[in-house]
Design an enzyme around this catalytic site. Structure first.
Site, PDB file in Angstrom:
ATOM      1  N   SER A  22       0.817  -1.212   0.000  1.00  0.00           N
ATOM      2  CA  SER A  22       0.000   0.000   0.000  1.00  0.00           C
ATOM      3  C   SER A  22       0.854   1.268   0.000  1.00  0.00           C
ATOM      4  CB  SER A  22      -0.891   0.029   1.246  1.00  0.00           C
ATOM      5  OG  SER A  22      -2.019  -0.771   1.088  1.00  0.00           O
ATOM      6  N   CYS A  25       2.387   7.086   3.637  1.00  0.00           N
ATOM      7  CA  CYS A  25       3.035   8.391   3.751  1.00  0.00           C
ATOM      8  C   CYS A  25       4.273   8.302   4.644  1.00  0.00           C
ATOM      9  CB  CYS A  25       2.063   9.410   4.322  1.00  0.00           C
ATOM     10  SG  CYS A  25       0.729   9.850   3.201  1.00  0.00           S
ATOM     11  N   TYR A 182      -9.627  12.883   2.418  1.00  0.00           N
ATOM     12  CA  TYR A 182      -8.932  13.859   1.590  1.00  0.00           C
ATOM     13  C   TYR A 182      -9.855  14.393   0.505  1.00  0.00           C
ATOM     14  CZ  TYR A 182      -5.054  12.153   4.332  1.00  0.00           C
ATOM     15  OH  TYR A 182      -4.247  11.814   5.393  1.00  0.00           O
ATOM     16  N   ARG A 230      -8.560   4.483  -4.844  1.00  0.00           N
ATOM     17  CA  ARG A 230      -8.771   4.080  -3.453  1.00  0.00           C
ATOM     18  C   ARG A 230      -9.973   4.826  -2.911  1.00  0.00           C
ATOM     19  NH1 ARG A 230      -4.532   3.148   1.499  1.00  0.00           N
ATOM     20  NH2 ARG A 230      -4.546   1.095   0.516  1.00  0.00           N
ATOM     21  N   LEU A 303      -5.506  -4.393   8.459  1.00  0.00           N
ATOM     22  CA  LEU A 303      -5.177  -5.437   9.432  1.00  0.00           C
ATOM     23  C   LEU A 303      -5.268  -6.836   8.838  1.00  0.00           C
ATOM     24  CD1 LEU A 303      -6.620  -4.129  12.825  1.00  0.00           C
ATOM     25  CD2 LEU A 303      -4.279  -4.067  11.973  1.00  0.00           C
ATOM     26  N   ARG A 326       1.252  -1.596   7.228  1.00  0.00           N
ATOM     27  CA  ARG A 326       2.151  -1.766   8.376  1.00  0.00           C
ATOM     28  C   ARG A 326       2.761  -3.157   8.444  1.00  0.00           C
ATOM     29  NH1 ARG A 326      -1.921   1.304  12.425  1.00  0.00           N
ATOM     30  NH2 ARG A 326      -3.315   0.759  10.715  1.00  0.00           N
TER      31      ARG A 326
END
Length: 372
Positions: A22, A25, A182, A230, A303, A326
């Site tokens: 992904s 940032c 955003y 997205r 997740l 992550r």
């Protein structure tokens, strides 16, 4: 049944497997310019065997940055700095490379997370954000400037210019950021969009500007270059008008008609009042719904951390691709370890062949490779 390590074709691009890194940032650019950090960060992720690696949300204008440290692609200096990163990644990895283009809207002019992440005011060196309506993200913040017809046209052209720069840089695909509160998501959600012109009010009107941006970007891309979006499939806000999964399905059908190649399904971000039931795979049902009801390839994200979990999502047809954030930062060789666990093959640079998972039970490859 589909498999996590099956190839997938997106328009003229074929990915070696269904694992996607992904956009994440890094808040480490200088005046929008990529730095040595981006080269190290993306090179590390690119060597991990994923089918697609997506560069972080990249602002199409200075005012569109989330933070002063956000990556940009609005001028020649930005393009030249990012070219060095792209050159290194493509010279050392077979992983395909995408870039996410976005505009922060009313969430612009924020401090980096490690500096608190809050709005930076004009008095403290920030800038005046623009948004669909003059409604602040948080009640205690100054209102952003509502976009005029001229601002709408300018920002659409900035997306087009950034996309053309991405093509010149040699990116394999582009994703437009219409999620996480955003700008494009702000237009979609009645929480942030309370306009009374052709770009607000009805669901059809609120979709108008994001669809115009998509249409304009698609028009300047090579025919074989895929373009995805997205989305935040729900605002997770009860007690009033908000953006819902059903509206996301309607948006998805519009995107499909305009030639979208995938939908990357996330959620939330437009309001601090959101109540997100965070847990393993908490957004997978949204990707599943978009896949079934729209018929476009979908990415599931949120997740998803284990190989068995990712394989099950793909195998059961809930999503076509698995996007890791992550989990990939924690383990840049996630795809290697997933291949070992699932008894599959994964590609890697020849310099690493002796350490790639290979053979039954996937221990290591040929330990005599290159030896006399």
């Amino acid at each position: 049944m589909p498999d996590l390590f099956d190839p997938i074709k997106l328009r003229g691009l074929t990915l070696a497997n269904r694992i996607v890194i992904s956009p994440m940032c890094q808040y480490s650019a200088v005046d929008g310019n990529a730095t040595d950090w981006h080269k190290a960060h993306l090179s590390s992720l690119a060597l991990g065997g994923a089918g697609l690696l997506c560069v972080e949300a990249t602002a199409v204008s200075p005012e569109g940055r989330i933070t002063p440290g956000c990556l940009g692609l609005w001028n020649d200096d930005n393009e030249a700095a990012l070219a060095k990163v792209v050159k290194t990644v493509k010279a050392t990895s077979s992983t395909k490379l995408a870039i996410q283009l976005g505009h922060a809207g009313r969430k612009a002019s924020s401090a980096a997370p490690w500096d608190g992440g809050q709005l930076i005011t004009l008095e403290n060196g920030g800038w005046k954000p623009v948004a669909p309506s003059a409604i602040p993200h948080k009640d205690n913040e100054p209102a952003p400037q509502a976009m005029t017809a001229d601002t709408l046209l300018r920002i659409k052209e900035e997306f087009v210019d950034a996309a053309q720069r991405a093509v010149r840089l040699g990116f394999d695909a582009i994703e437009l950021h219409a999620a996480h509160g955003y700008l494009l998501h702000q237009f979609l959600s009645p929480i942030a969009n309370q306009r009374t012109d052709d770009y607000g009010g009805s669901q059809e009107n609120r979709m108008r500007f994001p669809l115009a941006v998509f249409r304009a970007v698609r028009a300047v891309l090579p025919e074989g270059m895929p373009l995805g979006v997205r989305v935040s499939a729900t605002d997770w806000v009860d007690g009033g008008p908000s953006w819902t999964p059903e509206q996301t399905v309607a948006f998805g059908h519009k995107l499909k008609a305009l030639g979208a190649d995938w939908i990357d399904v996330s959620s939330g971000g437009v309001s601090p009042k959101q109540q997100i039931p965070v847990g393993p795979g908490y957004q997978v049902h949204l990707a599943d719904m978009l896949k079934r009801d729209v018929g476009l390839p979908t990415m599931a994200v949120g997740l998803i951390t284990t190989a068995q979990q990712a394989q099950q999502i793909v195998e059961q047809g809930q999503a076509d691709m698995i996007a890791l954030g992550r989990a990939a930062l924690y383990d840049p060789r996630w795809a290697w370890h997933a291949a070992a666990e699932l008894d599959r093959q994964v590609d890697g640079p020849p310099q690493y062949w002796r350490s790639l998972p290979s053979g039954k039970n996937r221990v290591f490859g040929d330990t005599t490779f290159g030896m006399r």
